[in-house]
Design a protein around this motif. Sequence first.
Motif, PDB file in Angstrom:
ATOM      1  N   PRO A   1      -6.011  -3.547  -8.594  1.00  0.00           N
ATOM      2  CA  PRO A   1      -6.813  -1.670  -8.242  1.00  0.00           C
ATOM      3  C   PRO A   1      -5.971  -0.501  -7.795  1.00  0.00           C
ATOM      4  O   PRO A   1      -6.120   0.559  -7.776  1.00  0.00           O
ATOM      5  CB  PRO A   1      -7.449  -2.267  -6.211  1.00  0.00           C
ATOM      6  CG  PRO A   1      -7.303  -4.097  -6.433  1.00  0.00           C
ATOM      7  CD  PRO A   1      -6.214  -4.295  -7.845  1.00  0.00           C
ATOM      8  N   PHE A   2      -4.543  -1.397  -7.638  1.00  0.00           N
ATOM      9  CA  PHE A   2      -3.221  -0.089  -7.006  1.00  0.00           C
ATOM     10  C   PHE A   2      -2.680  -0.022  -8.128  1.00  0.00           C
ATOM     11  O   PHE A   2      -2.669   1.150  -8.614  1.00  0.00           O
ATOM     12  CB  PHE A   2      -1.844  -0.648  -6.469  1.00  0.00           C
ATOM     13  CG  PHE A   2      -2.376  -0.656  -5.176  1.00  0.00           C
ATOM     14  CD1 PHE A   2      -2.234  -0.087  -3.736  1.00  0.00           C
ATOM     15  CD2 PHE A   2      -2.799  -2.144  -4.870  1.00  0.00           C
ATOM     16  CE1 PHE A   2      -2.913  -0.095  -2.451  1.00  0.00           C
ATOM     17  CE2 PHE A   2      -3.521  -2.394  -3.347  1.00  0.00           C
ATOM     18  CZ  PHE A   2      -3.144  -1.894  -2.492  1.00  0.00           C
ATOM     19  N   VAL A   3      -3.008  -0.585 -10.030  1.00  0.00           N
ATOM     20  CA  VAL A   3      -2.354  -0.160 -10.758  1.00  0.00           C
ATOM     21  C   VAL A   3      -4.221   0.611 -11.590  1.00  0.00           C
ATOM     22  O   VAL A   3      -3.747   1.750 -12.207  1.00  0.00           O
ATOM     23  CB  VAL A   3      -2.009  -1.492 -12.269  1.00  0.00           C
ATOM     24  CG1 VAL A   3      -2.512  -0.597 -13.609  1.00  0.00           C
ATOM     25  CG2 VAL A   3      -1.744  -2.172 -11.672  1.00  0.00           C
ATOM     26  N   ALA A   4      -5.130   0.708 -11.412  1.00  0.00           N
ATOM     27  CA  ALA A   4      -5.769   1.203 -12.178  1.00  0.00           C
ATOM     28  C   ALA A   4      -7.183   2.348 -10.942  1.00  0.00           C
ATOM     29  O   ALA A   4      -7.945   2.222 -11.004  1.00  0.00           O
ATOM     30  CB  ALA A   4      -7.467   0.205 -12.373  1.00  0.00           C
ATOM     31  N   THR A   5      -6.098   2.373  -9.741  1.00  0.00           N
ATOM     32  CA  THR A   5      -6.370   3.151  -8.512  1.00  0.00           C
ATOM     33  C   THR A   5      -7.532   4.644  -8.922  1.00  0.00           C
ATOM     34  O   THR A   5      -9.005   4.314  -8.931  1.00  0.00           O
ATOM     35  CB  THR A   5      -5.821   3.812  -7.491  1.00  0.00           C
ATOM     36  OG1 THR A   5      -4.738   2.979  -7.640  1.00  0.00           O
ATOM     37  CG2 THR A   5      -6.205   5.186  -6.496  1.00  0.00           C
ATOM     38  N   PRO A   6      -7.305   5.203  -9.975  1.00  0.00           N
ATOM     39  CA  PRO A   6      -8.419   6.493 -10.234  1.00  0.00           C
ATOM     40  C   PRO A   6      -9.043   5.928 -11.216  1.00  0.00           C
ATOM     41  O   PRO A   6     -10.707   6.646 -11.134  1.00  0.00           O
ATOM     42  CB  PRO A   6      -7.417   7.668 -11.220  1.00  0.00           C
ATOM     43  CG  PRO A   6      -5.986   7.263 -11.538  1.00  0.00           C
ATOM     44  CD  PRO A   6      -5.910   5.534 -11.306  1.00  0.00           C
ATOM     45  N   LEU A   7      -9.319   4.700 -11.846  1.00  0.00           N
ATOM     46  CA  LEU A   7     -10.723   4.278 -12.484  1.00  0.00           C
ATOM     47  C   LEU A   7     -11.666   4.243 -11.510  1.00  0.00           C
ATOM     48  O   LEU A   7     -12.638   4.288 -11.503  1.00  0.00           O
ATOM     49  CB  LEU A   7      -9.655   3.715 -13.371  1.00  0.00           C
ATOM     50  CG  LEU A   7     -11.084   2.651 -14.701  1.00  0.00           C
ATOM     51  CD1 LEU A   7     -11.585   4.078 -15.392  1.00  0.00           C
ATOM     52  CD2 LEU A   7     -10.548   1.822 -15.614  1.00  0.00           C
TER      53      LEU A   7
ATOM     54  N   LYS B   1      -9.018   3.176   0.352  1.00  0.00           N
ATOM     55  CA  LYS B   1      -8.300   2.605   1.675  1.00  0.00           C
ATOM     56  C   LYS B   1      -8.743   1.578   1.918  1.00  0.00           C
ATOM     57  O   LYS B   1      -8.273   0.582   2.748  1.00  0.00           O
ATOM     58  CB  LYS B   1      -7.399   3.996   2.054  1.00  0.00           C
ATOM     59  CG  LYS B   1      -6.215   4.435   1.648  1.00  0.00           C
ATOM     60  CD  LYS B   1      -6.010   5.372   2.427  1.00  0.00           C
ATOM     61  CE  LYS B   1      -4.329   6.025   2.254  1.00  0.00           C
ATOM     62  NZ  LYS B   1      -3.332   7.200   3.043  1.00  0.00           N
ATOM     63  N   GLN B   2      -9.419   1.993   2.529  1.00  0.00           N
ATOM     64  CA  GLN B   2     -10.604   1.112   3.345  1.00  0.00           C
ATOM     65  C   GLN B   2     -11.450  -0.066   2.580  1.00  0.00           C
ATOM     66  O   GLN B   2     -11.203  -1.220   2.710  1.00  0.00           O
ATOM     67  CB  GLN B   2     -12.180   1.440   4.449  1.00  0.00           C
ATOM     68  CG  GLN B   2     -13.222   1.000   5.265  1.00  0.00           C
ATOM     69  CD  GLN B   2     -11.833   0.380   6.149  1.00  0.00           C
ATOM     70  OE1 GLN B   2     -11.539   1.137   6.947  1.00  0.00           O
ATOM     71  NE2 GLN B   2     -12.024  -1.443   6.523  1.00  0.00           N
ATOM     72  N   LEU B   3     -11.316  -0.723   1.542  1.00  0.00           N
ATOM     73  CA  LEU B   3     -11.979  -1.229   0.241  1.00  0.00           C
ATOM     74  C   LEU B   3     -10.637  -1.720   0.638  1.00  0.00           C
ATOM     75  O   LEU B   3     -10.874  -2.727  -0.113  1.00  0.00           O
ATOM     76  CB  LEU B   3     -11.888  -0.254  -0.942  1.00  0.00           C
ATOM     77  CG  LEU B   3     -13.803  -0.351  -1.081  1.00  0.00           C
ATOM     78  CD1 LEU B   3     -13.357   0.647  -2.594  1.00  0.00           C
ATOM     79  CD2 LEU B   3     -14.566  -1.218  -0.595  1.00  0.00           C
ATOM     80  N   MET B   4      -9.321  -1.294   0.291  1.00  0.00           N
ATOM     81  CA  MET B   4      -7.971  -2.165   0.240  1.00  0.00           C
ATOM     82  C   MET B   4      -7.839  -2.585   1.240  1.00  0.00           C
ATOM     83  O   MET B   4      -7.086  -4.221   0.769  1.00  0.00           O
ATOM     84  CB  MET B   4      -7.074  -1.558  -0.422  1.00  0.00           C
ATOM     85  CG  MET B   4      -6.667  -0.987  -1.945  1.00  0.00           C
ATOM     86  SD  MET B   4      -6.932  -1.255  -3.154  1.00  0.00           S
ATOM     87  CE  MET B   4      -8.828  -1.431  -3.231  1.00  0.00           C
TER      88      MET B   4
END
Length: 205
Positions: free
Chosen positions: A164-170, A183-186
């Motif tokens: 999720p942190f590598v593909a955040t924009p996607l 952020k809440q999802l994480m």
Amino acid sequence: MSKTKNDTTEDQILTAAKNVFQRKGMDGSRMQEIANEAGINKALLHYYYRSKQMLFEAVFKNAFSLLAPQLNGILNDDSSIEDKIRNFTANYLTFMNKHPYLPKFIIHEVNRNPEFILKMRDKTGFPNLDKFKKQVAAEVESGTIKSIKAEQLFINIMALNIFPFVATPLIKAFANINDQTFKQLMEDRKTEVSDFIINSIKVKP
């Protein structure tokens, strides 16, 4: 006073370098840009770090040294595999929420310069899987968890936490969510990822 001033300047440099490396990567960054971001002249930057490679390694080590001992401690404590998965995930996601640039930073630069991570592996505190491997093998043999290699389990844990942190924009584009929702999802993934992995390996009664 001199020591405090030096420490403050170095902190400014490392923060500026982290920001520039995050935006442009190692190859696209320039020492002059880092000096400008730090609010110092280029000569002073070179006094602290003679090359961009040395500065990058300092930024990487500074960030990695905060996370690696925590993860190594979890992998090598006496808790169960289930607790290890929960604690590893919670610690990793908490750290990455504070340092979201780091996964992309690491993956890009480690692929560019794989020898660097091999040097890091020899440093004290680098995560060691030996105890984790033995524990997984023992729990498989006792029937506590399904048959799985420790390396595969560790890759599953890392992949579900890192992606999720590598593909955040996607992810934000596909899910049509803003920064706060992401952020809440994480935060929610601390439970989601742990439950998903544990349920995948747990032997049903």
